[in-house]
Design a protein around this motif. Structure first.
Motif, mmCIF file in Angstrom:
data_model
loop_
_atom_site.group_PDB
_atom_site.id
_atom_site.type_symbol
_atom_site.label_atom_id
_atom_site.label_comp_id
_atom_site.label_asym_id
_atom_site.label_seq_id
_atom_site.Cartn_x
_atom_site.Cartn_y
_atom_site.Cartn_z
ATOM 1 N N ASN A 1 120.985 -28.086 20.872
ATOM 2 C CA ASN A 1 119.643 -28.338 21.385
ATOM 3 C C ASN A 1 119.032 -29.542 20.680
ATOM 4 N N THR A 2 118.151 -30.229 21.383
ATOM 5 C CA THR A 2 117.339 -31.278 20.788
ATOM 6 C C THR A 2 116.073 -31.403 21.629
ATOM 7 N N ARG A 3 115.219 -32.380 21.314
ATOM 8 C CA ARG A 3 114.005 -32.619 22.103
ATOM 9 C C ARG A 3 113.963 -34.078 22.513
ATOM 10 N N ASP A 4 113.373 -34.331 23.676
ATOM 11 C CA ASP A 4 113.146 -35.714 24.059
ATOM 12 C C ASP A 4 111.801 -36.175 23.495
ATOM 13 N N GLN B 1 109.096 -36.691 24.844
ATOM 14 C CA GLN B 1 107.958 -35.992 25.444
ATOM 15 C C GLN B 1 107.849 -34.549 24.951
ATOM 16 N N GLY B 2 108.737 -34.170 24.040
ATOM 17 C CA GLY B 2 108.681 -32.831 23.462
ATOM 18 C C GLY B 2 109.391 -31.761 24.254
ATOM 19 N N ARG B 3 110.144 -32.142 25.287
ATOM 20 C CA ARG B 3 110.845 -31.159 26.103
ATOM 21 C C ARG B 3 112.185 -30.798 25.472
ATOM 22 N N LEU B 4 112.606 -29.563 25.668
ATOM 23 C CA LEU B 4 113.843 -29.051 25.101
ATOM 24 C C LEU B 4 115.036 -29.503 25.931
ATOM 25 N N ILE B 5 116.001 -30.133 25.275
ATOM 26 C CA ILE B 5 117.255 -30.536 25.907
ATOM 27 C C ILE B 5 118.343 -29.614 25.372
ATOM 28 N N SER B 6 119.122 -28.991 26.256
ATOM 29 C CA SER B 6 120.113 -27.999 25.839
ATOM 30 C C SER B 6 121.472 -28.264 26.484
ATOM 31 N N CYS B 7 122.521 -27.927 25.741
ATOM 32 C CA CYS B 7 123.902 -28.036 26.232
ATOM 33 C C CYS B 7 124.408 -26.632 26.542
ATOM 34 N N GLU B 8 124.706 -26.359 27.796
ATOM 35 C CA GLU B 8 125.117 -25.026 28.219
ATOM 36 C C GLU B 8 126.636 -24.944 28.386
ATOM 37 N N HIS B 9 127.248 -24.012 27.666
ATOM 38 C CA HIS B 9 128.658 -23.721 27.908
ATOM 39 C C HIS B 9 128.831 -23.018 29.250
ATOM 40 N N GLY B 10 127.961 -22.036 29.520
ATOM 41 C CA GLY B 10 128.123 -21.221 30.721
ATOM 42 C C GLY B 10 128.016 -22.015 31.998
ATOM 43 N N GLY B 11 127.023 -22.883 32.063
ATOM 44 C CA GLY B 11 126.844 -23.704 33.254
ATOM 45 C C GLY B 11 127.615 -25.004 33.210
ATOM 46 N N ARG B 12 128.233 -25.290 32.035
ATOM 47 C CA ARG B 12 128.962 -26.549 31.841
ATOM 48 C C ARG B 12 128.065 -27.720 32.224
ATOM 49 N N ARG B 13 126.871 -27.716 31.618
ATOM 50 C CA ARG B 13 125.878 -28.688 32.018
ATOM 51 C C ARG B 13 124.887 -28.964 30.875
ATOM 52 N N VAL B 14 124.133 -30.037 31.039
ATOM 53 C CA VAL B 14 123.031 -30.376 30.145
ATOM 54 C C VAL B 14 121.737 -30.159 30.924
ATOM 55 N N THR B 15 120.794 -29.461 30.325
ATOM 56 C CA THR B 15 119.547 -29.129 31.019
ATOM 57 C C THR B 15 118.336 -29.549 30.202
ATOM 58 N N ARG B 16 117.215 -29.630 30.885
ATOM 59 C CA ARG B 16 115.930 -29.904 30.242
ATOM 60 C C ARG B 16 114.948 -28.803 30.617
ATOM 61 N N THR B 17 114.309 -28.211 29.634
ATOM 62 C CA THR B 17 113.267 -27.218 29.895
ATOM 63 C C THR B 17 111.932 -27.939 29.966
ATOM 64 N N GLU B 18 111.320 -27.887 31.138
ATOM 65 C CA GLU B 18 110.046 -28.580 31.334
ATOM 66 C C GLU B 18 108.929 -27.848 30.600
ATOM 67 N N HIS B 19 107.787 -28.492 30.500
ATOM 68 C CA HIS B 19 106.658 -27.898 29.773
ATOM 69 C C HIS B 19 106.181 -26.596 30.415
ATOM 70 N N ASP B 20 106.411 -26.450 31.727
ATOM 71 C CA ASP B 20 105.993 -25.209 32.405
ATOM 72 C C ASP B 20 107.105 -24.158 32.430
#
Length: 303
Positions: A78-81, A83-102
Motif C-alpha cells: 500500500n501507499t498514498r498518492d 491527493q491522500g488516496r490509498l493505492i493498493s496492490c491486490e493479489h486476489g484481483g491481480r490488479r492495482v487499485t485506488r480507494t477514493e475519498h468516498d
C-alpha cells in the motif's frame, strides 16, 4: 549512549540515526503474514495488510488495532498518492487499485498487452502523479496469499502508470522477482528489490536506476545485497539512507550501499514505513506482528 539489544551496529554512523534507549514495541500480534504499512498523517493512523487472512488492519495511538477492510482481495503493498488516496496492490484481483475519498475503489491496472498481471506486490507514487509498481508471481504460486494460477506475463516486470492517460508501460523486464521499490528523496533514482532468491539461486540484492523526466529508467546498477534472507519492502529517510526489511530485522544502508546497522526483530520483516507526527517513528510489519521503534532521523513520506 546505552544501546538497546535490538541494534546491530556495523558502522559508527548508524548511532546518529537511532535512539539507543528506544524500545522495539509490539503493537499488534495475530496476522498470518503482515505487509504493506502506510501512514495516514491526517488521520493519525497506520493501515497495513494481513494477506492470508484477507483483511487490512488499522492502528491508532488511542484505540490500538482494528479491522479496516475485510475481505481485502488479498491486498499486499500500500501507499498514498499526493491527493491522500490509498493505492493498493491486490493479489486476489491481480490488479492495482485506488480507494477514493468516498470509499469507492477504482481499478488502475489489471492487465498488460492483453494479458493479466501476475500479482502486483508494491507501489510508489512519483510527485508527477505517476504510479510505479512491481509484479512478481508470489500471489499466484499457491492459494495461501491469493489464487493459484499460471502466469500470463512472460516476465516479472516493473510498471509505470501514466498520470494523464492511465497508460501502463513496462519500465524494467529483467528481474527474477521484483519486490519493494522506492524513489530517492530527490526522485532522481528508483531503487528496486529483487527477491528472486526466495525461489531461485540468485543474488539477494537491490538495484538502482536513474529516472529521466519522461519516466524512462536508465543506467541500472547494483546497489546492495541482503546478508540474511531477501530484500522486501524499504523506505528512505531524509538523508537518503535506505531502510529495508529482511529475515533478521531492518537493515539500514548508507547512500553508497554500505550496511550501517540493523534493527533486530525476532520475526521475518516484510516491510516498513516512517510515521507519527514527526515521521520519526518506524513502523515494521513482521510475519505475525506490527512493531514500531523511534529513530533519530525522519522519513521521507507523502502526503
Amino acid at each position: 549512549m546505552a544501546d538497546s539489544p535490538h541494534y546491530d551496529i556495523r558502522d559508527e554512523r548508524f548511532r546518529s540515526l537511532i535512539v539507543g534507549s528506544a524500545a522495539l514495541e509490539e503493537l499488534y500480534r495475530g496476522c498470518r503474514w503482515a505487509e504493506g504499512p502506510v501512514w495516514f498523517s491526517d488521520l493519525d493512523c497506520l493501515i497495513w495488510s494481513d494477506i492470508p487472512n484477507q483483511r487490512m488492519m488499522r492502528w491508532t495511538p488511542d484505540s490500538g488495532a482494528s479491522v479496516f477492510r475485510s475481505p481485502s482481495n488479498y491486498v499486499n503493498g500500500n501507499t498514498r498518492d499526493r491527493q491522500g488516496r490509498l493505492i493498493s496492490c491486490e493479489h486476489g484481483g491481480r490488479r492495482v487499485t485506488r480507494t477514493e475519498h468516498d470509499g469507492r475503489i477504482t481499478v488502475l491496472a489489471d492487465s498488460y498487452e492483453g494479458k493479466r498481471l501476475n500479482s502486483p506486490n508494491d507501489a510508489v507514487v512519483h510527485s508527477d502523479g505517476s504510479i510505479w509498481f512491481t509484479d512478481p508471481t508470489y500471489g499466484i504460486l499457491s492459494d495461501y496469499e491469493g489464487h493459484k494460477a499460471e502466469p500470463e506475463q512472460p516476465t516479472r516486470n516493473v510498471y509505470r502508470i501514466d498520470p494523464l492517460s492511465g497508460a501502463i508501460k513496462a519500465v524494467v523486464r529483467d528481474f527474477i522477482q521484483p519486490n519493494g521499490l522506492a524513489f530517492s528523496p530527490d526522485e532522481a533514482r528508483l531503487y528496486i528489490a529483487d527477491s528472486g532468491s526466495a525461489k531461485h539461486e540468485v543474488p539477494r540484492h537491490i538495484r538502482v536506476f536513474d529516472v529521466a523526466a519522461d519516466g524512462v529508467l536508465a543506467n541500472g546498477r547494483y546497489f546492495c545485497s541482503i546478508d540474511n534472507g531477501n530484500p522486501d519492502g524499504f523506505r528512505f529517510d531524509v538523508a537518503g539512507n535506505l531502510w529495508c526489511g529482511a529475515a533478521d530485522g531492518v537493515h539500514c544502508f548508507d547512500t553508497d550501499g554500505t550496511l550501517l546497522g540493523k534493527i533486530l526483530v525476532q520475526q521475518t520483516v516484510s516491510n516498513l514505513t516512517f510515521g507519527g507526527p514527526k515521521k520519526n517513528r518506524l513502523f515494521i510489519t513482521a510475519t505475525q506482528s506490527l512493531y514500531s521503534i523511534y529513530t533519530a532521523t525522519n522519513g521521507v513520506q507523502y502526503p
